[in-house]
Design a protein around this motif. Structure first.
Motif, PDB file in Angstrom:
ATOM      1  N   ILE A 154       0.802  -1.004  -0.058  1.00 43.44           N
ATOM      2  CA  ILE A 154       0.019   0.152  -0.019  1.00 43.44           C
ATOM      3  C   ILE A 154       0.888   1.219   0.199  1.00 43.44           C
ATOM      4  CG2 ILE A 154      -1.739   1.412   1.285  1.00 43.44           C
ATOM      5  CD1 ILE A 154      -2.833  -1.322   2.374  1.00 43.44           C
ATOM      6  N   VAL A 194      -4.199  -4.075 -10.038  1.00 44.36           N
ATOM      7  CA  VAL A 194      -5.225  -3.416 -10.101  1.00 44.36           C
ATOM      8  C   VAL A 194      -4.979  -2.044  -9.235  1.00 44.36           C
ATOM      9  CG1 VAL A 194      -6.146  -4.680  -8.220  1.00 44.36           C
ATOM     10  CG2 VAL A 194      -7.958  -3.505  -9.758  1.00 44.36           C
ATOM     11  N   LEU A 217      -6.473   0.191  -6.493  1.00 47.99           N
ATOM     12  CA  LEU A 217      -7.615   0.528  -5.330  1.00 47.99           C
ATOM     13  C   LEU A 217      -7.849   1.715  -4.971  1.00 47.99           C
ATOM     14  CD1 LEU A 217      -6.870  -2.637  -3.001  1.00 47.99           C
ATOM     15  CD2 LEU A 217      -8.364  -2.415  -5.282  1.00 47.99           C
ATOM     16  N   ALA A 239      -9.713   4.252  -2.743  1.00 42.57           N
ATOM     17  CA  ALA A 239     -10.764   4.499  -1.828  1.00 42.57           C
ATOM     18  C   ALA A 239     -11.218   6.013  -1.699  1.00 42.57           C
ATOM     19  CB  ALA A 239      -9.696   4.201  -0.396  1.00 42.57           C
ATOM     20  N   ILE A 296      -9.183  -0.328 -11.941  1.00 40.21           N
ATOM     21  CA  ILE A 296      -9.472   0.639 -10.916  1.00 40.21           C
ATOM     22  C   ILE A 296     -10.766   0.034 -10.152  1.00 40.21           C
ATOM     23  CG2 ILE A 296      -9.939   2.984 -10.081  1.00 40.21           C
ATOM     24  CD1 ILE A 296      -8.873   3.618 -13.089  1.00 40.21           C
ATOM     25  N   HIS A 297     -10.451  -0.186  -9.004  1.00 39.98           N
ATOM     26  CA  HIS A 297     -11.628  -0.297  -8.226  1.00 39.98           C
ATOM     27  C   HIS A 297     -11.815   0.675  -7.232  1.00 39.98           C
ATOM     28  CE1 HIS A 297     -12.842  -4.601  -8.163  1.00 39.98           C
ATOM     29  NE2 HIS A 297     -11.640  -5.092  -8.442  1.00 39.98           N
ATOM     30  N   PHE A 316     -13.967   2.339  -4.069  1.00 41.08           N
ATOM     31  CA  PHE A 316     -14.872   1.945  -3.116  1.00 41.08           C
ATOM     32  C   PHE A 316     -14.674   2.756  -1.911  1.00 41.08           C
ATOM     33  CE2 PHE A 316     -10.496   0.629  -2.328  1.00 41.08           C
ATOM     34  CZ  PHE A 316     -10.154   0.600  -1.007  1.00 41.08           C
ATOM     35  N   ASN A 359     -13.660  -3.571   3.164  1.00 40.34           N
ATOM     36  CA  ASN A 359     -13.786  -3.432   1.919  1.00 40.34           C
ATOM     37  C   ASN A 359     -12.431  -3.859   1.134  1.00 40.34           C
ATOM     38  OD1 ASN A 359     -16.341  -2.800   1.282  1.00 40.34           O
ATOM     39  ND2 ASN A 359     -16.041  -0.545   1.311  1.00 40.34           N
ATOM     40  N   ILE A 360     -11.080  -3.540   1.588  1.00 41.13           N
ATOM     41  CA  ILE A 360     -10.024  -3.972   0.892  1.00 41.13           C
ATOM     42  C   ILE A 360      -9.869  -5.552   0.980  1.00 41.13           C
ATOM     43  CG2 ILE A 360      -7.564  -3.942   1.252  1.00 41.13           C
ATOM     44  CD1 ILE A 360      -7.769  -1.046   1.947  1.00 41.13           C
ATOM     45  N   ILE A 415     -12.338  -7.052  -1.639  1.00 38.78           N
ATOM     46  CA  ILE A 415     -11.587  -6.701  -2.876  1.00 38.78           C
ATOM     47  C   ILE A 415     -10.814  -7.921  -3.139  1.00 38.78           C
ATOM     48  CG2 ILE A 415     -10.443  -5.444  -4.843  1.00 38.78           C
ATOM     49  CD1 ILE A 415     -11.969  -3.049  -3.301  1.00 38.78           C
ATOM     50  N   VAL A 416      -9.721  -8.034  -2.205  1.00 38.98           N
ATOM     51  CA  VAL A 416      -8.713  -9.017  -2.413  1.00 38.98           C
ATOM     52  C   VAL A 416      -8.982 -10.417  -2.658  1.00 38.98           C
ATOM     53  CG1 VAL A 416      -6.761  -9.792  -1.209  1.00 38.98           C
ATOM     54  CG2 VAL A 416      -6.955  -7.292  -1.415  1.00 38.98           C
ATOM     55  N   LEU A 465     -16.214  -1.324 -10.536  1.00 40.48           N
ATOM     56  CA  LEU A 465     -15.017  -1.570 -11.254  1.00 40.48           C
ATOM     57  C   LEU A 465     -14.819  -0.814 -12.360  1.00 40.48           C
ATOM     58  CD1 LEU A 465     -12.543  -3.583 -11.792  1.00 40.48           C
ATOM     59  CD2 LEU A 465     -14.181  -5.172 -13.071  1.00 40.48           C
TER      60      LEU A 465
END
Length: 112
Positions: free
Chosen positions: A2, A29, A31, A33, A85-86, A88, A95-96, A99-100, A108
């Motif tokens: 991260i 991808v 992420l 936020a 790109i996600h 969220f 959420n992370i 998604i993972v 998405l």
């Protein structure tokens, strides 16, 4: 991994920094936020009560519809490098992990 920070360069937003680092690291991808929203909407849901949630959209369509997924430079970098790109809500601590784990969370944004 991260990453959290900017590049320290003028005219580069944190969105662009995130896209650059993800591309450099050959991430699968990005992420993205967001605060106060679940993903991408047809309009800003904080100011437009009729805004509709979009579960999946192409980056090209997001550009054509002028949706504010991220800044133009960052979105273009993701498109050119086929980095999905996600988007969220960061308020939900799970959420992370979801998604993972492959769960559908937020929006998405596809680039292929």
């Amino acid at each position: 991994v991260i990453f959290a920070a900017g590049t320290g360069n003028p005219f580069f937003t944190s969105d662009t920094a995130a896209a650059l680092r993800a591309i450099e690291m050959h991430a699968e991808v990005l992420l993205m936020a967001k605060h106060g929203v679940e993903g991408v909407y047809t309009a800003d849901p904080r100011t437009d009560p009729s805004a509709e949630f979009i579960p999946e959209i192409s980056a090209r369509e997001a550009l054509q519809r002028n949706l504010k997924v991220m800044d133009l430079t960052a979105l273009t970098l993701c498109m050119e490098n086929e980095l999905d790109i996600h988007v969220f809500n960061m308020a939900d601590d799970s959420n992370i992990n979801r998604i993972v784990s492959g769960d559908r969370v937020g929006t998405l944004v596809t680039t292929t």
